[in-house]
Motif scaffolding. Structure first.
Motif, PDB file in Angstrom:
ATOM      1  N   ARG A 106       0.535  -1.180  -0.128  1.00  0.00           N
ATOM      2  CA  ARG A 106      -0.198  -0.265  -0.143  1.00  0.00           C
ATOM      3  C   ARG A 106       1.208   1.133  -0.261  1.00  0.00           C
ATOM      4  O   ARG A 106       1.865   1.223   0.170  1.00  0.00           O
ATOM      5  CB  ARG A 106      -0.985   0.090   1.648  1.00  0.00           C
ATOM      6  N   ASP A 112      -6.271   9.209   3.841  1.00  0.00           N
ATOM      7  CA  ASP A 112      -5.530   8.411   4.641  1.00  0.00           C
ATOM      8  C   ASP A 112      -4.976   9.253   6.209  1.00  0.00           C
ATOM      9  O   ASP A 112      -4.248   9.318   5.977  1.00  0.00           O
ATOM     10  CB  ASP A 112      -4.389   7.411   4.026  1.00  0.00           C
ATOM     11  N   THR A 230      -5.368   2.622  -6.618  1.00  0.00           N
ATOM     12  CA  THR A 230      -5.242   3.359  -5.083  1.00  0.00           C
ATOM     13  C   THR A 230      -6.315   3.019  -4.480  1.00  0.00           C
ATOM     14  O   THR A 230      -6.998   2.042  -3.185  1.00  0.00           O
ATOM     15  CB  THR A 230      -5.853   5.149  -5.284  1.00  0.00           C
ATOM     16  N   HIS A 234      -6.402  -0.086  -1.110  1.00  0.00           N
ATOM     17  CA  HIS A 234      -6.772   0.343   0.649  1.00  0.00           C
ATOM     18  C   HIS A 234      -8.027  -0.096   0.745  1.00  0.00           C
ATOM     19  O   HIS A 234      -8.110   0.907   1.747  1.00  0.00           O
ATOM     20  CB  HIS A 234      -6.236   2.402   0.339  1.00  0.00           C
ATOM     21  N   TYR A 242     -13.659   5.485  -3.485  1.00  0.00           N
ATOM     22  CA  TYR A 242     -12.475   5.923  -3.016  1.00  0.00           C
ATOM     23  C   TYR A 242     -12.717   7.399  -2.044  1.00  0.00           C
ATOM     24  O   TYR A 242     -13.040   8.087  -1.254  1.00  0.00           O
ATOM     25  CB  TYR A 242     -11.399   5.874  -3.305  1.00  0.00           C
TER      26      TYR A 242
END
Length: 323
Positions: A106, A112, A230, A234, A242
């Motif tokens: 990752r 995040d 991505t 994640h 996302y």
């Protein structure tokens, strides 16, 4: 302290790229901290303390933008301005951004907040008497605003500043694929794809994200990159998932600490309709929207004698909480 550029600096692209092309800042001797994360990975944090740093010296934590680092002119310039004003500062590199590859398949992303939360808490434990501030730029600004909204009154920062935050990520990703903005998308994707390619040397990436190494070069847009890497790495179901969960605009009404949002309507990375309405922000937020300034630009003065207004504005805002 409204931002007003001179006539020749009104161009949005000149505001955006001026510092990268023409500004030469000496790379200072940073104190480098290897910060261990709870999942076993690490971050590199570059400190610049004032000469007589005390246990109550105010500290500003900086969060850079996508593919940024301590080398970014806006990071170095802000740290220099802070030092002159009596603040110690530290730039927290997102995973893999300091030039050292991180230890996991990752990476980092716009929503995040966990890594930043761990680092902020660690700084507070080490310097319990110091006032802590945070400044985020671009991706780092979106992350910071989301963090402030998530933590609500649990936030241990005295105040925060967010510059050029992409507050609606899906709208921004679509905008980056239009007109001249495609040029910026191409530059940033080059770095992201290079970093992803390196991960295939260490990890079974094809198994993890179902993308062949040879197909990395086919990822031509942020949307495609986030869909391919991505989101799955994640734990998101898609790029849209996302973007929806990580966009900071929905978190603004929950922010409880004094927060300055600096934004330009002519930002080439995003349309101005990503800006929140007044009923979407908490009473502790100060929105400073200017007509000009580009993306993390805000350069006043003249073409040959520029003044970095943004850095001075950040310092002035933080100083108001030292009394």
């Amino acid at each position: 302290m409204n931002f007003k550029p001179s006539f020749l600096l009104k161009n949005r692209h000149l505001q955006t790229v001026y510092a990268s092309l023409f500004r030469r800042l000496p790379i200072k001797n940073f104190e480098i901290e290897k910060f261990r994360l709870s999942d076993g990975d690490f971050l590199e944090c570059y400190w610049q303390k004032i000469d007589n740093h005390q246990k109550d010296t105010p500290i500003v934590i900086l969060f850079h933008g996508l593919a940024g680092s301590y080398k970014s002119p806006y990071v170095q310039g802000t740290m220099q301005e802070l030092k002159e004003a009596g603040f110690s500062s530290v730039v927290m590199h997102f995973r893999g951004c300091s030039g050292k590859e991180n230890l996991k398949p990752r990476s980092y992303h716009s929503g995040d907040t966990q890594d930043a939360y761990e680092f902020i808490n660690s700084v507070k434990k080490r310097y319990p008497q110091a006032k802590l501030f945070a400044v985020g730029f671009s991706l780092g600004a979106n992350m910071l605003l989301k963090l402030l909204g998530e933590r609500k009154s649990d936030c241990i920062l005295s105040a925060a500043v967010a510059v050029s935050a992409p507050m609606l990520l899906d709208v921004c990703a679509a905008h980056m694929n239009k007109g001249f903005s495609k040029f910026y998308q191409k530059l940033l994707l080059k770095d992201l794809k290079r970093d992803l390619d390196k991960k295939y040397d260490k990890f079974p990436m094809q198994k993890l994200i179902h993308l062949k190494r040879s197909d990395i070069k086919k990822l031509k847009t942020f949307w495609a990159f986030d869909e391919a890497y991505t989101a799955p790495i994640h734990g998101f179901s898609s790029a849209q998932d996302y973007y929806t969960k990580s966009s900071s605009r929905q978190f603004l009404k929950f922010i409880t600490i004094p927060t300055l949002i600096i934004h330009a309507k002519d930002d080439p990375f995003m349309p101005s309709d990503i800006l929140p309405t007044h009923n979407e922000i908490s009473p502790t937020i100060k929105l400073e929207i200017s007509e000009y300034g580009g993306h993390v630009g805000f350069i006043s003065g003249s073409l040959f004698h520029p003044e970095y207004w943004m850095e001075k504005r950040i310092v002035k805002f933080c100083k108001t909480f030292l009394e």
